[in-house]
Design an enzyme around this catalytic site. Structure first.
Site, PDB file in Angstrom:
ATOM      1  N   TYR A  32      -6.072 -11.297  19.465  1.00 41.84           N
ATOM      2  CA  TYR A  32      -4.952 -10.375  19.274  1.00 41.84           C
ATOM      3  C   TYR A  32      -5.388  -9.281  18.296  1.00 41.84           C
ATOM      4  CZ  TYR A  32      -2.409 -14.470  21.036  1.00 41.84           C
ATOM      5  OH  TYR A  32      -1.986 -15.534  21.779  1.00 41.84           O
ATOM      6  N   TYR A  50      32.901   6.154   6.203  1.00 47.29           N
ATOM      7  CA  TYR A  50      33.229   7.416   5.540  1.00 47.29           C
ATOM      8  C   TYR A  50      34.050   7.169   4.284  1.00 47.29           C
ATOM      9  CZ  TYR A  50      36.227  11.317   4.278  1.00 47.29           C
ATOM     10  OH  TYR A  50      36.918  12.254   3.566  1.00 47.29           O
ATOM     11  N   THR A  53      -5.462  -8.593  23.165  1.00 42.67           N
ATOM     12  CA  THR A  53      -6.466  -7.619  23.572  1.00 42.67           C
ATOM     13  C   THR A  53      -6.923  -7.948  24.995  1.00 42.67           C
ATOM     14  OG1 THR A  53      -8.324  -8.934  22.763  1.00 42.67           O
ATOM     15  CG2 THR A  53      -7.209  -7.494  21.161  1.00 42.67           C
ATOM     16  N   ASN A  73       0.817  -1.217   0.000  1.00 42.56           N
ATOM     17  CA  ASN A  73       0.000   0.000   0.000  1.00 42.56           C
ATOM     18  C   ASN A  73       0.850   1.267   0.000  1.00 42.56           C
ATOM     19  OD1 ASN A  73       0.808  -0.527   2.585  1.00 42.56           O
ATOM     20  ND2 ASN A  73      -1.167  -0.184   3.544  1.00 42.56           N
ATOM     21  N   CYS A  74       2.073   1.193   0.502  1.00 42.51           N
ATOM     22  CA  CYS A  74       2.937   2.372   0.472  1.00 42.51           C
ATOM     23  C   CYS A  74       3.408   2.698  -0.940  1.00 42.51           C
ATOM     24  CB  CYS A  74       4.152   2.170   1.379  1.00 42.51           C
ATOM     25  SG  CYS A  74       3.723   2.019   3.127  1.00 42.51           S
ATOM     26  N   GLY A 125      -1.644  -3.667  13.736  1.00 42.70           N
ATOM     27  CA  GLY A 125      -1.771  -2.742  12.620  1.00 42.70           C
ATOM     28  C   GLY A 125      -2.346  -1.390  12.989  1.00 42.70           C
TER      29      GLY A 125
END
Length: 566
Positions: free
Chosen positions: A290, A438, A284, A51-52, A293
Site C-alpha cells: 500500500y 445565526y 499499489t 509538521n504543519c 501520503g
C-alpha cells in the site's frame, strides 16, 4: 460491516515512514487487528509530529516544542503494541521474497525484515535547486523537526536581520509571517507572477496587498538564479533578472518532490503526475503493498483526475484506510480529494477548495463565476470583517465546482461548508437552502455562503446576469457603464466613460439611458448594482448585466480592464 480478524490472523505488517499517513496506518491497523505483528520503520528520530505546526514554533507562537510531538515511540509501543524502529532506513524491497533491506543508522548494520503486508509512507522532500550555496549554514528548508531545530537555533543566535524566502506557497507565506514576527526584514521571491498558486490571480492579489502592507518586499515573476557566498555563508540571493538581494538568512520553499525512489526501484507503477499509483483502498500495483501520503496520487473530486495533493488531511484518511485493509483485507474506499486548504497571512486568511480556473481548464469544461463580498458576521455588531468569496459552478448542472475565500474571521467556517457541499454534489440552489447557525456575533441571517448561492442562482436564472472585470474590456463599444454609487464613492474613482446615476435617483432618471443599448451596472460590491439591474430589466432595458464583485473586485482583477479615473 466490520471485519474482525481471527485470533490466528497474526500477519506481519510493516509501515515505512511515520508522520500523518504512516502513523495513522499503524494505529488503525492495530485497532482493527490485535494479533498482527506491526512494525513502524522511520528513517528519522521522530515518528509522528505536527509538521504543519513547525513554522509557528520557529516564530514563537508555539512555545513548547514537546507539543509538536503528536505521538512518541514510547506511546506507540505502550498504547498500540507497535514495534517502532526509528533512525532505520529502508534500502530496498524484494517483492518476490516479501522482504525489506533495512539500514540501522545507529548501529551501522543492514538486516532483512519479512512482511505479509507493506505500507509505504515515504512522504516528499523539499525541492532544492542544484546551485552553489544551497548547503551553506544560513540556507534552510523546512520539512521535519530536525530542520526546525536548525532554523530556530540559527535565528536565536543570528545577528543579521535580512531574510529572503524563495517560494510563495503555503509554507513560504507562513514562514514570511513568522520571520516578520521575529523582527526580520523580509523579501519574498516567487517564480510565478502571483503568490499562493492554488488561488486564482485576483484572489491572490488580496494576499499580495496584505504582504505589502506589512512591509514584505515582493519579487513576483522572478525566480532564483544563484546564491553568492562570502566567508562560507550566502550573503546575496541573485534573481533571474539579475537583481541581487542582501540576505543573512535564506529559506527555500520552492515546493516538494514525492519520494518514489523506493517504490520505483521495486517495480511499482507510478502515475502520470509522478506519484505512486494506488487504487481506492490505497493498494499499489502489488496488492500486498500500500502507499499513502505525499508520495501518492489521489483522485480529485471535481476534476476526476489523478493528482498529487500533499496535504495532511488526505494523508491521514489514506493512512487509516490502508492500515485497516492491510490488517483485515477490508476497508471503505478512499473518497476523492478536493484539496481544501487554508493559510493565515498576517491579518488575512486565504482558503481554497475544489477547482480553480486552471483546474477547470484541465477538465476542458464550462464554468460560471461570481464574486461576493460579505461580512463575517452582522454588520451592526462590532468588529465585522469583510471577506471576498469566489464561487465556480457548472452552468448546465448548476453544481458547485470550487470556491476561494480571502478575508479575516470566519473564512475557515465558510470554506469548510463549501467543501462539504461540493463533496456531496451540491448545486448553487442547494447553497441557498442550507440551515446555518445565526447570531450577530457569528454570522448574518444571510450567511456569505447563502449570498454566494443567491448570486449564482440569479446569474443562472437570468434574474441578474453577471459580467466579470476581465470581460468588461470585451464588451461592445455601445455598452453603457452605469455607476450607481454615492457621489463620494464616484469622486474617489470610477471607470472611464461610466454614467453616474445614484441608485436612489435611478427610477426618476431612466430617460438618461438608452434602452436599446447594453448596460452594465456597477457599485462597490455588487448589491446596489443588482438592485439597479432589476430596476432596468423591469423598465424595458433588454440587455443588462451586473459587474460581479463590483469596484472592490475590479481593483484586484489582474487581466486587462477599463481604466479607472480618479
Amino acid at each position: 460491516m466490520i471485519h474482525t480478524p481471527s485470533r490466528i490472523d497474526s500477519r506481519t505488517i510493516v509501515i515505512v515512514g511515520g508522520v500523518a499517513g504512516g502513523a495513522s496506518a499503524a494505529a488503525r491497523a492495530r485497532r482493527m487487528n490485535e494479533h498482527a505483528h506491526i512494525i513502524l520503520v522511520e528513517k528519522d528520530e521522530h515518528v509522528s509530529f505536527a509538521n504543519c505546526g513547525l513554522p509557528y514554533y520557529v516564530g514563537g507562537e508555539i512555545t513548547n516544542r514537546d507539543k509538536l510531538l503528536v505521538a512518541t515511540p514510547e506511546k506507540f509501543r505502550g498504547w498500540f503494541n507497535i514495534d517502532v524502529r526509528t533512525r532505520q532506513h529502508v534500502l530496498s524491497i524484494d517483492r518476490p521474497r516479501k522482504t525489506l533491506r533495512i539500514l540501522d543508522r545507529d548501529k551501522g548494520r543492514e538486516y532483512e525484515q519479512v512482511y505479509d503486508k507493506l505500507v509505504l509512507a515515504p512522504g516528499a522532500s523539499p525541492i532544492v535547486p542544484p546551485i552553489e550555496g544551497v548547503n551553506a549554514p544560513n540556507v534552510f528548508t523546512l520539512r521535519n523537526l530536525a530542520d526546525t531545530d536548525a532554523i530556530k537555533q540559527f535565528l536565536d543566535g543570528a545577528a543579521g536581520k535580512r531574510a529572503v524566502v524563495v517560494g510563495g506557497g503555503f509554507i513560504g507565506l507562513e514562514m514570511v509571517e513568522m520571520l516578520h514576527r521575529r523582527g526580520m526584514r523580509l523579501a519574498l521571491v516567487e517564480l510565478l507572477d502571483q503568490v499562493l498558486p492554488p488561488l486564482d490571480p485576483e484572489m491572490a492579489h488580496l494576499v499580495k496587498e496584505e504582504l505589502e502592507h506589512h512591509g514584505v518586499e515582493l519579487h513576483l515573476g522572478n525566480g532564483l538564479a544563484a546564491l553568492e557566498m562570502e566567508d562560507g555563508k550566502v550573503r546575496r540571493v541573485v534573481l533571474k533578472n539579475g537583481e541581487r538581494l542582501d540576505a543573512d538568512f535564506v529559506m527555500l520553499s520552492i515546493g516538494v518532490r514525492p519520494n518514489v525512489k523506493l517504490a520505483e526501484e521495486a517495480g511499482l507503477e507510478l502515475g502520470k503526475a509522478g506519484g505512486i499509483r494506488v487504487n481506492e483502498v490505497m493498494q499499489t500495483s502489488d496488492a500486498d503493498i500500500y502507499a499513502v501520503g505525499d508520495a501518492v496520487e489521489y483522485t480529485h473530486a471535481v476534476a476526476d483526475l489523478p493528482m498529487r495533493i500533499p496535504l495532511a488531511g488526505p494523508a491521514n484518511r489514506a493512512g487509516r484506510i490502508a492500515g485497516e485493509h492491510a490488517a483485515t483485507d477490508h476497508a471503505a474506499p478512499m473518497p476523492p480529494v478536493l484539496g481544501t486548504a487554508i493559510v493565515r497571512v498576517f491579518d488575512k486568511v486565504a482558503a481554497v477548495t475544489g477547482c480553480n480556473m486552471r483546474c477547470v481548464a484541465m477538465m476542458q469544461g464550462h464554468v460560471r463565476t461570481v464574486w461576493v463580498p460579505a461580512n463575517d458576521h452582522a454588520g451592526y455588531y462590532p468588529g465585522a470583517q469583510e471577506m471576498l468569496v469566489k464561487l465556480l459552478y457548472e452552468p448546465t448542472s448548476h453544481k458547485v465546482l470550487g470556491a476561494q475565500i480571502v478575508g479575516g474571521h470566519g473564512v475557515d467556517k465558510r470554506i469548510d461548508i463549501l467543501a462539504t457541499a461540493i463533496r456531496f454534489g451540491a448545486t448553487v440552489e442547494d447553497l441557498t437552502t442550507l440551515d446555518l447557525a445565526y447570531a450577530p456575533p457569528f454570522s448574518s441571517a444571510k450567511d456569505p455562503v447563502h449570498l454566494a448561492g443567491f448570486t449564482a442562482e440569479n446569474d443562472l436564472r437570468g434574474t441578474s446576469p453577471f459580467v466579470s472585470p476581465a470581460q468588461l474590456a470585451e464588451l461592445p463599444d455601445s455598452t453603457q457603464i452605469l455607476d450607481v454609487r454615492t457621489s463620494k464613492e464616484w469622486d474617489a474613482g470610477h471607470l472611464d466613460g461610466a454614467i453616474w446615476i445614484p441608485l436612489d435617483e435611478l427610477r426618476s432618471r431612466l430617460d438618461e439611458l438608452d434602452r436599446n443599448r447594453p448596460v452594465v451596472t456597477v457599485c462597490r460590491a455588487g448589491q446596489r448594482s443588482y438592485y439597479a439591474t432589476r430596476i432596468l430589466m423591469q423598465h424595458g432595458f433588454a440587455d443588462v448585466q451586473t459587474l460581479t464583485g463590483g469596484m472592490h473586485l475590479h481593483s484586484h482583477a489582474l487581466p486587462a480592464q477599463p481604466a479607472v479615473t480618479r
